[in-house]
Design an enzyme around this catalytic site. Structure first.
Site, PDB file in Angstrom:
ATOM      1  CG  HIS A 121     -20.733  -9.467  -2.487  1.00 46.44           C
ATOM      2  ND1 HIS A 121     -21.733  -8.914  -3.275  1.00 46.44           N
ATOM      3  CD2 HIS A 121     -19.718  -9.746  -3.344  1.00 46.44           C
ATOM      4  CE1 HIS A 121     -21.337  -8.895  -4.531  1.00 46.44           C
ATOM      5  NE2 HIS A 121     -20.122  -9.394  -4.605  1.00 46.44           N
ATOM      6  CG  ASP A 151     -24.514  -7.260  -2.079  1.00 51.08           C
ATOM      7  OD1 ASP A 151     -23.686  -7.090  -1.170  1.00 51.08           O
ATOM      8  OD2 ASP A 151     -24.255  -7.853  -3.140  1.00 51.08           O
ATOM      9  CB  SER A 225     -19.096  -7.606  -7.463  1.00 55.26           C
ATOM     10  OG  SER A 225     -19.560  -8.830  -7.962  1.00 55.26           O
TER      11      SER A 225
END
Length: 466
Positions: A121, A151, A225
């Site tokens: 993402h 992911d 992230s």
């Protein structure tokens, strides 16, 4: 003489009182005696030391120093078309405007020649990806491959010098309560480090049950992230991927993709260009006291097999409905997340030793994992199968399940349009693959209507109520 006698008597009584009180309270079974039976307990002498938390027992500086130079800043540049209704009215299509968007995150260098792992993402829809090292050098990165299901994305930069990198640890061996560091490079501020412990393993945060996260209380915010979760040796045990928050900021829990899963995905992308997924070929659910009572079995932990798919490894090895899987190889299985998490580290044709309980007896059989693309299920006369890479390219999609065959008379008029079509959503839940879809459908009464969102073979997106 009389005064002396009185003084002597008072002293004698005081001494007797003190001695009696000592005998009553402290000696033998006195109120404060160590021999008295009491619900009040005292800690043994070895508890006087602060076990495991002293400065001498643990030191984060070495792990931090090893990791901060391997974590990078990831800048994602993308663009989108904005429609201005007023300009469209006067100038037609000239009212469309292109707007540049910038997203940021972190990544981890995993080889000296410039391979970097991050979250999918973080780089999704990017037209350009810029990597900034901890020493502020910048590079343009190339996308080697991605896996939206877990992911994970693999990038590559070219540098004239050898780069520092993080080595992988065995995430299956990490323990709850173990100290960890979360290292990210948010907002291009150079690497930042936070500390915490492993709060839980095999956390399932996806409604379709396809993930198996490591949960930690180390502070992780959105810009982190794709960063590294490392142990006290500086070894990679996870890729930080999300937080549990209603505000978008850290409030106590963060989650990471286990390093074993990330490593397997990376190796697949480098060797095959896509992720090779193996399956056992069983459907069912995890046990608890209520489920076990309804099923009429004594076992309260493990994965209960409700269905075995024909011609899969599980079927060929003799697994049956009603068996309870309690271990895969040396990994204990108490939940669906643990089972799927372990299988996601394997490939088709890998052999797994399955320990299961049948009729109260423990058995072990070897199971050769089948290829995920051949896994299928049926619901209301619709046979569903996983899509392949050609389907993804043809319809420009990243997920979905294909309608392999139709045996529902109500749908005969739509047979040609529906057969071969791709289901994208069931209700409000993404149809990521057959394994997750079968789990969703198992919870729905067959008499209950459901809404499907799908792409027909002609490329049209339609909604269908069954």
């Amino acid at each position: 003489m009389k005064k002396f006698s009185n003084l002597f008597l008072v002293s004698l009584l005081s001494g007797a009182t003190t001695l009696g009180a000592y005998k009553l309270l402290f000696e033998n079974n006195g109120f404060f005696s160590k021999n008295k039976n009491s619900i009040v307990t005292t800690a043994p002498s070895f508890y006087e030391k602060n076990v495991g938390l002293s400065a001498d027992a643990i030191d984060f500086t070495e792990a931090a120093d090893k990791t901060i130079h391997t974590v990078v800043h990831v800048k994602n540049v993308s663009s989108r078309i904005l429609n201005n209704p007023l300009l469209n009215y006067f100038y037609g299509s000239g009212g469309q405007q292109q707007q540049e968007q910038i997203g940021t995150g972190s990544g981890v260098i995993i080889s000296e020649d410039g391979y970097i792992v991050t979250n999918n993402h973080v780089i999704k829809d990017a037209s350009q990806i810029e990597i900034t090292l901890n020493n502020r050098k910048s590079f343009t990165a190339k996308v080697i491959g991605t896996d939206s299901k877990m992911d994970i994305a693999l990038l590559k930069i070219n540098s004239d010098e050898k780069l520092p990198y993080t080595v992988f640890a065995n995430s299956d061996s990490v323990k709850i309560g173990e100290w960890v560091l979360a290292v990210g490079n948010p907002y291009n501020l150079t690497s930042t480090v936070t500390a915490g412990i492993i709060s839980a393993k095999s956390r399932n945060l996806d409604a379709s049950g396809i993930q198996s996260f490591i949960q930690t209380d180390a502070a992780v915010n959105p810009g982190n992230s794709g960063g590294a979760l490392v142990n006290t040796k500086g070894e990679l045990i996870g890729i930080n991927t999300m937080i549990s928050s209603q505000t978008g900021s850290y409030v106590g829990y963060s989650f990471a993709v286990p390093s074993n899963n990330a490593r397997k995905i990376i190796e697949d992308l480098m060797e095959f260009g896509n992720v090779q997924r193996g399956i056992l070929g069983v459907e069912g659910g995890e046990l608890n006291a209520m489920a076990s009572k309804e099923l009429g079995i004594a076992q309260t932990q493990g994965f209960y097999i409700n269905k075995v798919t024909k011609n899969t490894g599980a079927d060929k090895s003799g697994l049956q409905k009603g068996d309870v899987i309690v271990k895969l190889d040396d990994q204990n299985i108490d939940s669906f997340a643990e089972l799927s998490g372990y299988i996601n580290t394997k490939r088709p044709n890998d052999k797994v030793q399955v320990t299961f309980i049948r009729n109260g007896e423990k058995n072990i059989v070897p199971v050769i994992l089948s290829k995920n693309e051949f896994f299928s299920t049926e619901y209301k006369g619709i046979e569903l199968a996983n899509i392949n890479q050609n389907d993804k390219k043809k319809y420009n999609i990243e997920y979905g399940v294909k309608i392999k065959e139709l045996n529902n008379e109500k749908l005969n008029d739509y047979y040609n349009d529906l057969k071969g079509g791709i289901i994208l959503k069931i209700g409000n839940t993404k149809a990521t693959d057959v394994e997750s879809v079968s789990k969703i459908l198992s919870k729905i009464d067959e008499n209950q209507n459901i809404q499907l969102e799908m792409i027909t073979t002609s490329g049209q997106i339609v909604r269908l109520i069954l």
